[in-house]
Design a protein around this motif. Structure first.
Motif, short mmCIF file in Angstrom:
data_model
loop_
_atom_site.label_atom_id
_atom_site.label_comp_id
_atom_site.label_asym_id
_atom_site.label_seq_id
_atom_site.Cartn_x
_atom_site.Cartn_y
_atom_site.Cartn_z
N ARG A 1 1.27 7.02 -1.69
CA ARG A 1 1.05 6.02 -2.74
C ARG A 1 2.08 4.91 -2.63
O ARG A 1 3.20 5.13 -2.18
N ILE A 2 1.68 3.73 -3.12
CA ILE A 2 2.61 2.61 -3.15
C ILE A 2 2.24 1.67 -4.29
O ILE A 2 1.06 1.56 -4.67
N GLN A 3 3.25 1.02 -4.86
CA GLN A 3 3.01 0.09 -5.97
C GLN A 3 2.65 -1.28 -5.43
O GLN A 3 3.19 -1.74 -4.42
N ILE A 4 1.71 -1.93 -6.13
CA ILE A 4 1.30 -3.30 -5.81
C ILE A 4 1.65 -4.20 -6.99
O ILE A 4 1.36 -3.86 -8.16
N TYR A 5 2.27 -5.33 -6.69
CA TYR A 5 2.58 -6.33 -7.71
C TYR A 5 1.62 -7.50 -7.51
O TYR A 5 1.54 -8.08 -6.42
N ILE A 6 0.86 -7.84 -8.56
CA ILE A 6 -0.14 -8.90 -8.47
C ILE A 6 0.21 -9.99 -9.49
O ILE A 6 0.38 -9.70 -10.68
N ARG A 7 0.32 -11.23 -8.99
CA ARG A 7 0.63 -12.36 -9.86
C ARG A 7 -0.43 -13.43 -9.69
O ARG A 7 -0.85 -13.73 -8.56
N GLN A 8 -0.85 -14.02 -10.81
CA GLN A 8 -1.92 -15.00 -10.75
C GLN A 8 -1.55 -16.18 -9.85
O GLN A 8 -2.40 -16.69 -9.10
N GLY B 1 -6.41 1.11 -0.35
CA GLY B 1 -6.38 2.42 -0.99
C GLY B 1 -7.06 2.39 -2.34
O GLY B 1 -7.58 1.36 -2.80
N ARG B 2 -7.04 3.54 -2.99
CA ARG B 2 -7.70 3.73 -4.29
C ARG B 2 -6.69 3.53 -5.41
O ARG B 2 -5.57 4.06 -5.36
N ILE B 3 -7.07 2.76 -6.43
CA ILE B 3 -6.19 2.54 -7.58
C ILE B 3 -6.05 3.84 -8.36
O ILE B 3 -7.03 4.44 -8.80
N MET B 4 -4.80 4.30 -8.51
CA MET B 4 -4.53 5.55 -9.23
C MET B 4 -3.82 5.30 -10.57
O MET B 4 -3.79 6.18 -11.42
N ALA B 5 -3.25 4.13 -10.72
CA ALA B 5 -2.62 3.75 -12.00
C ALA B 5 -2.66 2.23 -12.06
O ALA B 5 -2.59 1.55 -11.03
N ILE B 6 -2.79 1.70 -13.27
CA ILE B 6 -2.92 0.25 -13.40
C ILE B 6 -2.28 -0.20 -14.71
O ILE B 6 -2.42 0.47 -15.74
N ARG B 7 -1.52 -1.30 -14.63
CA ARG B 7 -0.91 -1.89 -15.82
C ARG B 7 -1.27 -3.37 -15.83
O ARG B 7 -0.71 -4.17 -15.08
N MET C 1 -1.23 -6.95 -17.43
CA MET C 1 -0.42 -7.73 -18.37
C MET C 1 -0.91 -9.17 -18.35
O MET C 1 -2.04 -9.43 -17.93
N GLY C 2 -0.06 -10.10 -18.77
CA GLY C 2 -0.47 -11.49 -18.87
C GLY C 2 -0.89 -12.09 -17.54
O GLY C 2 -2.04 -11.98 -17.11
N LYS C 3 0.06 -12.71 -16.84
CA LYS C 3 -0.26 -13.34 -15.56
C LYS C 3 0.39 -12.62 -14.39
O LYS C 3 0.41 -13.13 -13.27
N ALA C 4 0.92 -11.44 -14.66
CA ALA C 4 1.49 -10.60 -13.59
C ALA C 4 1.27 -9.14 -13.98
O ALA C 4 1.52 -8.75 -15.12
N SER C 5 0.81 -8.35 -13.04
CA SER C 5 0.45 -6.96 -13.33
C SER C 5 0.87 -6.05 -12.18
O SER C 5 1.27 -6.51 -11.10
N PHE C 6 0.75 -4.74 -12.43
CA PHE C 6 1.08 -3.75 -11.41
C PHE C 6 -0.06 -2.74 -11.29
O PHE C 6 -0.80 -2.50 -12.25
N CYS C 7 -0.17 -2.16 -10.14
CA CYS C 7 -1.03 -1.00 -9.96
C CYS C 7 -0.45 -0.14 -8.85
O CYS C 7 0.38 -0.61 -8.05
N HIS C 8 -0.83 1.11 -8.82
CA HIS C 8 -0.47 2.00 -7.72
C HIS C 8 -1.75 2.35 -6.96
O HIS C 8 -2.77 2.70 -7.58
N ILE C 9 -1.68 2.22 -5.66
CA ILE C 9 -2.84 2.63 -4.85
C ILE C 9 -2.45 3.83 -3.98
O ILE C 9 -1.27 4.02 -3.64
N LYS C 10 -3.46 4.62 -3.66
CA LYS C 10 -3.26 5.82 -2.84
C LYS C 10 -4.11 5.69 -1.59
O LYS C 10 -5.33 5.46 -1.67
N ASP C 11 -3.46 5.80 -0.42
CA ASP C 11 -4.20 5.85 0.84
C ASP C 11 -4.08 7.26 1.41
O ASP C 11 -3.67 8.19 0.72
N ASP C 12 -4.42 7.42 2.68
CA ASP C 12 -4.42 8.78 3.24
C ASP C 12 -3.03 9.29 3.56
O ASP C 12 -2.87 10.44 3.98
N LYS C 13 -2.00 8.47 3.35
CA LYS C 13 -0.63 8.88 3.65
C LYS C 13 0.25 8.99 2.41
O LYS C 13 1.36 9.52 2.48
#
Length: 521
Positions: free
Chosen positions: A86-93, A64-70, A72-84
Motif C-alpha cells: 500500500r502507498i498514500q496518494i496526495y491529490i491537489r486540484q 491500485g485499488r483505493i483502500m482508504a480515502i479522505r 477535503m477541500g482542494k487537497a485530499s488523500f487516499c491509500h491505494i493497494k497494489d500487488d506488493k
C-alpha cells in the motif's frame, strides 16, 4: 440489505456523473512503471532544495485499488493497494486540474486508479506520491467491507469490522484477498513451497511430466472416483484419484526420475484436512527403494520449511514442530505395541478382534477375515493421535496396498508358505509420513514382479466384489507395462495442501485452497 442497496445505488449515480465528465470509467490499459513496495524501499529524503527539485522531476506511475480515502477541500488523500503493498496518494486540484479533482471526488473505496506523480514525504512523515495526473481504471459497483486498523501504543494492530464470515470468505475469495493481507500472504507462501519442492527434486535430476486427468480406468489409491461421460466416444471416464500408474509407465519407458504436481479428485467427505479436489506431488525414482524415498521426503520438507521460515522449528496452532532431519522411523507393529501394550505379531485374528471390541475400537466388519487389515485399522484408531513430531510409519501389512514389494527379508518360499496361513501377515516396504497427527503422504518400494502384481490386483478386485468400496478395478494396460519390465523403483506421494497448512499455520484445508468446494447457495 437496504443499506447495501443504497450504497450500490450511490455508486451507480457516481458512475453516471463520471460519464458526464467525458471520462471512460473502464479504459483499456495503464502504463505502470513501479510498485508501492519499490517506491517505499527506494525513497531517500532530499539533502537540499536542489535535490528536492530533482525529485519532483522524476515521475513514477502506480496503479491500485483505493483502500482508504479522505476527501477535503482542494487537497485530499487516499491509500491505494497494489500487488506488493500500500502507498498514500496526495491529490491537489491545482496539480490534477479541476476536472481531475471532480473525478476524484466521485471515487469510492474499492475503485481502481492509476496515478502519475513524484515521491515525497509528508509533514506527518509518510512517504507518499504527489499526484500530477489521475486516471480512473475501474469504477466498482459493489462496496467492499471497510476494514479499519488501529495501532496501539505497544505497536499491536487491532482490526475493526473485518471481513470475518468464514463461509463468505471462502465463497468470495476475491474480496477476502483484497481486504485480508494475511490471506494473500498464505497463497504467496503456497507457491513458494511448491517452487522449493521443485528445486529440490530437480536438483536430484527429476524431470517434470504431465499425465491424464480423465482416465478410462482409475487406480493408484483406494478411493471413490468421480464419474463423467465422454459423448463422442460414448464411454464413462473417471477423474484421476492418483497419477501413480501413469508415472510408473514412464519409468518403464525410460524416464528414470519423474515428478508431477497434480490435482486429484476423490468422491469422499469434507473436513478440516480433506477436500474432494486436492493437490499432491508424486515422484518416482528408478533403482531406489523406500529408504531413498524417506531420505528425499524429509529433505524436501525440511528445505521447504527453511525457505519459508528460515528455520526448521515452527509453531502450528500452538504446537511446536521440528522439521530438522533425520526424522523418527517407527514400524507399525512397534507403534501399536507402544500405545496399546500388545504384540499383534503373536496374536491371532480372534485375539485382535477381541482386544478391539473390549476397548471399544471400531472397525469395518468386512475386514474381520484379514489379519493385516485388522492391524492397520487398529493402528489408525489408536496410534495416529500420538504422532505429532515428523515420523515415518514403516512396514505396513501388504494387504493395505497391491502395489508394494514385500519386505526383502522374506524368501520366495516363505512368502508362498505365509500366503497359505491366514494367521500370518506379510509386511511391505511402505511408509507414511506423519506430522501433527496427520498422514502427509505415502511411499513404497514399488512392486515390479508382474506375476505377483497381477495376483494382488486381481485379489483386490475380488475384495471389491465382496463389499469393500474403495478398491480399484483391474488396469490391464498397466499390467502390460509391468510385464514389459519396470526396473527396481521407489515412489512417493506428498500431500501439498496439508504441508502448506502446516507451514502457514492455517487451521483448515480451505484456508490454503483459493476456491474450496462449497455447497451452492
Amino acid at each position: 440489505m437496504q443499506e447495501i442497496n443504497d450504497l450500490i445505488q450511490s455508486r451507480l449515480n457516481a458512475l453516471e456523473e463520471i460519464k458526464k465528465l467525458g471520462v471512460n470509467p473502464y479504459p483499456h490499459r495503464f502504463q505502470v512503471s513501479t510498485s508501492s513496495e519499490e517506491v517505499l524501499a527506494s525513497f531517500k529524503d532530499p539533502a537540499d532544495e536542489k535535490e528536492a527539485g530533482e525529485q519532483k522531476n522524476k515521475t513514477v506511475s502506480v496503479a491500485g485499488r483505493i483502500m482508504a480515502i479522505r476527501k477535503m477541500g482542494k487537497a485530499s488523500f487516499c491509500h491505494i493497494k497494489d500487488d506488493k503493498g500500500r502507498i498514500q496518494i496526495y491529490i491537489r486540484q491545482n496539480d490534477v486540474g479541476e476536472d481531475g479533482y471532480k473525478l476524484f471526488k466521485l471515487l469510492d473505496i474499492g475503485d481502481i486508479i492509476g496515478v502519475n506523480g513524484f515521491v515525497f514525504r509528508t509533514k506527518m512523515g509518510e512517504v507518499s506520491i504527489h499526484a500530477t495526473k489521475l486516471e480512473l481504471l475501474t469504477k466498482t459497483i459493489q462496496p467492499l467491507p471497510v476494514v479499519k486498523e488501529e495501532t496501539t501504543e505497544n505497536g499491536e494492530k487491532i482490526v475493526h469490522d473485518a471481513f470475518a464470515d468464514v463461509e463468505l470468505r471462502y465463497r468470495q475469495r476475491y474480496i477476502d484477498l483484497i481486504v485480508n493481507d494475511k490471506v494473500k500472504d498464505t497463497f504467496v507462501k503456497r507457491t513458494k513451497i511448491i517452487q522449493s519442492i521443485k528445486r529440490t527434486l530437480e536438483g536430484y535430476g527429476f524431470f517434470e511430466v504431465e499425465t491424464p486427468t480423465l482416465q478410462s480406468v482409475y487406480g493408484g489409491a483406494n478411493a471413490k472416483p468421480f464419474v463423467t461421460h465422454h459423448n463422442t466416444l460414448d464411454i464413462d471416464l473417471y477423474l484421476r484419484i492418483s497419477n501413480e500408474l501413469f508415472l510408473k509407465r514412464l519409468i518403464v519407458g525410460g524416464f528414470n526420475r519423474v515428478y508431477e504436481f497434480v490435482r486429484d479428485f476423490r468422491n469422499e467427505g469434507i473436513d478440516r484436512t480433506h477436500n474432494p479436489e486436492f493437490t499432491q506431488v508424486e515422484w518416482y525414482q528408478a533403482y531406489g527403494d523406500y529408504n531413498d524415498s524417506m531420505n528425499l521426503y524429509e529433505e524436501v520438507v525440511e528445505k521447504a520449511c527453511l525457505d519459508i521460515h528460515g528455520t526448521t522449528e515452527i509453531e502450528y496452532q500452538e504446537t511446536q514442530l521440528s522439521f530438522k532431519r533425520p526424522w523418527k522411523r517407527l514400524k507399525m507393529v512397534d507403534a501399536i505395541k507402544e500405545i496399546n501394550g500388545i504384540d499383534v505379531l503373536n496374536m491371532t485374528k480372534a485375539d485382535i478382534i477381541k482386544f478391539m471390541n473390549d476397548k471399544g475400537i471400531g472397525f469395518d466388519t468386512k475386514i474381520s477375515h484379514n489379519k493385516g487389515l485388522l492391524i492397520a485399522a487398529l493402528f489408525e484408531e489408536t496410534c495416529e493421535e500420538s504422532l505429532v513430531q515428523p515420523t515415518f510409519l514403516l512396514d505396513h501389512p501388504l494387504d493395505t496396498t497391491p502395489l508394494c514389494k514385500p519386505l526383502r527379508q522374506y524368501t520366495m518360499q516363505q512368502l508362498e508358505d505365509m500366503k497359505k496361513d491366514p494367521e500370518q501377515v506379510i509386511f511391505a516396504e511402505r511408509f507414511e509420513p506423519y506430522i501433527n497427527k496427520w498422514e502427509l503422504g505415502n511411499s513404497y518400494t514399488e512392486l515390479n514382479d508382474p506375476i505377483l502384481q497381477r495376483a494382488l490386483l486381481e485379489e483386490q478386485v475380488e475384495r471389491g466384489r465382496g463389499g469393500e468400496e474403495e478398491t480399484h478395478p483391474l488396469d490391464e494396460d498397466f499390467l502390460n507395462a509391468i510385464e514389459v519390465g519396470m526396473p527396481p523403483t521407489t515412489g512417493v506421494g506428498l500431500g501439498v495442501d496439508r504441508l502448506v497448512m502446516l507451514l502457514t499455520d492455517s487451521a483448515t484445508i480451505r484456508d490454503v485452497l483459493f476456491f474450496p468446494l462449497m455447497r451452492p447457495i
